[in-house]
Design an enzyme around this catalytic site. Structure first.
Site, PDB file in Angstrom:
ATOM      1  N   LYS A  81      -2.893   9.993   1.238  1.00  0.00           N
ATOM      2  CA  LYS A  81      -3.833   8.888   0.999  1.00  0.00           C
ATOM      3  C   LYS A  81      -3.726   8.434  -0.445  1.00  0.00           C
ATOM      4  O   LYS A  81      -3.667   9.264  -1.372  1.00  0.00           O
ATOM      5  CB  LYS A  81      -5.255   9.348   1.323  1.00  0.00           C
ATOM      6  CG  LYS A  81      -6.306   8.239   1.275  1.00  0.00           C
ATOM      7  CD  LYS A  81      -7.662   8.769   1.702  1.00  0.00           C
ATOM      8  CE  LYS A  81      -8.734   7.683   1.705  1.00  0.00           C
ATOM      9  NZ  LYS A  81     -10.047   8.192   2.160  1.00  0.00           N
ATOM     10  N   SER A 156     -12.374   5.767   5.739  1.00  0.00           N
ATOM     11  CA  SER A 156     -11.480   5.036   4.854  1.00  0.00           C
ATOM     12  C   SER A 156     -10.043   5.550   4.857  1.00  0.00           C
ATOM     13  O   SER A 156      -9.154   4.896   4.308  1.00  0.00           O
ATOM     14  CB  SER A 156     -12.038   5.106   3.427  1.00  0.00           C
ATOM     15  OG  SER A 156     -12.041   6.445   2.943  1.00  0.00           O
ATOM     16  N   SER A 180     -14.802   9.902   6.458  1.00  0.00           N
ATOM     17  CA  SER A 180     -13.552   9.154   6.292  1.00  0.00           C
ATOM     18  C   SER A 180     -12.295   9.870   6.747  1.00  0.00           C
ATOM     19  O   SER A 180     -11.219   9.271   6.753  1.00  0.00           O
ATOM     20  CB  SER A 180     -13.387   8.728   4.829  1.00  0.00           C
ATOM     21  OG  SER A 180     -14.290   7.701   4.508  1.00  0.00           O
TER      22      SER A 180
END
Length: 492
Positions: A81, A156, A180
């Protein structure tokens, strides 16, 4: 060969690598080709350095060939990420304000991956500064769900979840501030685990809300989640919130069933707003656990009704403080229309650099901390947060894990909720409490809707009981085939 290397279970891939039946270069190439063929439809990645990934893989092959001991993840591609600092790689946090930022150091989790001989295959797209539940808030465009490219993958950690679901990487790192990791894992039909707060060092993680953020694994199955967690967990003196408690050998214990398992059924999670198909799948999961000898016990989490409002006071307050450093002077984008004084330069730089959702949350946080309102809002939220943790403490006196839905609905259409922030925030209604309480949680696939969209089952455990969580998740996974379902796009 290339197709099978991206779709075979991780355990089999590891066996082939360890036996040198395939090379790390072949495995990396297969996944890089998968990215090349499919990411134009998904947009899971914001940066892929093919040459770097192949160099890493070749070095691991050489290490094996020379008889040296290799790490836990030797030759396994891992997507990251884009909020974990990585030397020499752009780390944008999905924001224009950090578009040109290249860190001079590695985050602790990245260091651990390198020590484990993982192949860092690329940086994944995300909601800007991890603020979002859909993957639509990235400054570089939305990520799409591999099961239906007209739908959101969740957020996210949108790119990490979509990359694993589309078999562009067998493992990925995400972060979880209010769901997330677990929420996109559920919507993409994979496994996602949020560790206990303090289990994994946040050193080098670009912060959203420092008392809530936690780094964790996304994987195609529980084995992968156990393996990746084992690689990154443990104490780090550079993070003052990192707990000095040894991590288990999760990859060695996750297959052991739990005898006499007591599963808590959170009564408050089965109320208005929960899609009937999701409720049906979760209740089928309960029945399966009963056949395995588990006992179902109703538990009450009475303060969970305040979780969303509490979260959006605590998280936005911390975000307004954390993001104040991005001013065009110390960090980040500086506007070319900087005005005539310092204040105008700040306004122009932050106005251009931050997206609408980030601005909304900064303003909420500034208001919550402002004179005359801090006691009424922020301090009150901290008190309710403690009560939410108390609910879990009381429940875990009666049960070993709590099981329920991850999301109230399956993946919704892109753009469907962008004009209604409150409806978007409610997407995390079942996941937020675990972050407020600091406890670990995992999402495992437990079904499909009639329109072929994945459904996730959430398991929660007491602090630092990730071993119990993984074992309970594996008990269910072993008896089902949901984790073996692959999006048609990925199988092509």
């Amino acid at each position: 060969m290339a197709s099978s290397l991206t779709t075979i279970p991780l355990a089999e891939l590891q066996l082939q690598l360890n036996a040198r039946a395939v090379s790390a270069v072949e495995v990396a190439t297969a996944h890089l080709d998968q990215i090349q063929h499919h990411d134009n439809q998904i947009h899971a990645f914001v940066h892929v350095n093919r040459d770097s990934a192949l160099r890493q893989a070749a070095a691991i092959d050489q290490k094996r060939a020379s008889g040296q001991e290799v790490g836990l993840l030797a030759g396994i591609p891992v997507a990251v990420k884009d909020l974990l600092c990585t030397v020499g790689e752009p780390t944008t946090c999905g924001s224009r304000i950090l578009e040109k930022f290249v860190p001079p150091y590695d985050a602790h989790a990245i260091t651990r991956l390198r020590q484990a001989d993982a192949v860092l295959i690329g940086r994944t797209n995300m909601d800007e500064f991890a603020m979002g539940s859909s993957g639509e808030n990235s400054a570089f465009g939305p990520t799409r769900n591999p099961w239906d490219t007209e739908r959101i993958p969740g957020g996210s950690s949108s790119g990490s979840a979509a990359a694993v679901a589309a078999r562009m990487a067998p493992l990925a790192l995400g972060s979880d501030t209010g769901g997330s990791i677990r929420q996109p894992a559920a919507l993409c039909g994979i496994v996602g685990l949020k560790p206990t707060y303090g289990r994994v060092s946040r050193y080098g993680l670009i912060a959203y809300a420092s008392s809530l953020d936690q780094i964790g694994p996304l994987a195609t199955d529980v084995h992968g989640a156990a393996l990746l967690l084992e690689a990154i967990a443990g104490h780090d003196p550079r993070d003052s919130t990192s707990v000095q408690q040894p991590a288990s050998r999760y990859s060695q214990t996750f297959e052991q069933p739990l005898r006499g398992l007591r599963i808590g059924v959170p009564v408050e999670h089965f109320a208005e707003g929960l899609d009937p198909e999701i409720e049906r799948s979760v209740r089928h999961a309960y029945e399966l656990y009963k056949t395995l000898g588990a006992e179902l016990i109703d538990v009450h989490l009475p303060h969970s009704r305040y979780a969303v409002s509490t979260y959006y006071l605590v998280a936005t307050s911390e975000a307004s403080s954390n993001l104040s450093r991005y001013d065009g002077v110390h960090y980040g984008h500086r506007s070319s229309n900087a005005g005539h004084n310092l204040v105008e330069m700040y306004e122009a730089s932050r106005g251009e650099g931050f997206g609408a959702e980030v601005k909304r949350r900064i303003m909420l946080g500034v208001f919550s901390l402002s004179a005359g309102y801090a006691d009424k809002f922020y301090t009150k939220a901290l008190q309710v947060r403690r009560m939410i943790r108390g609910d879990f403490d009381a429940a875990f006196e009666k049960v070993d894990v709590i099981a329920g839905p991850v999301t109230p609905t399956a993946a919704f259409k892109l753009g469907e909720k962008t004009s209604d922030p409150l409806a978007m925030y409610l997407s995390d209604i079942y996941t937020i409490s675990a972050n407020l309480a600091g406890i670990p949680g995992i999402s495992v696939p437990c079904g499909m809707t009639s329109t072929k969209l994945p459904i996730g089952l959430q398991l929660l455990a007491p602090p630092f009981e990730e071993d119990r969580l993984l074992r309970a998740a594996r008990m269910f996974e072993r008896e089902t085939q949901w984790h073996r379902e692959i999006p048609q796009l990925a199988a092509r």
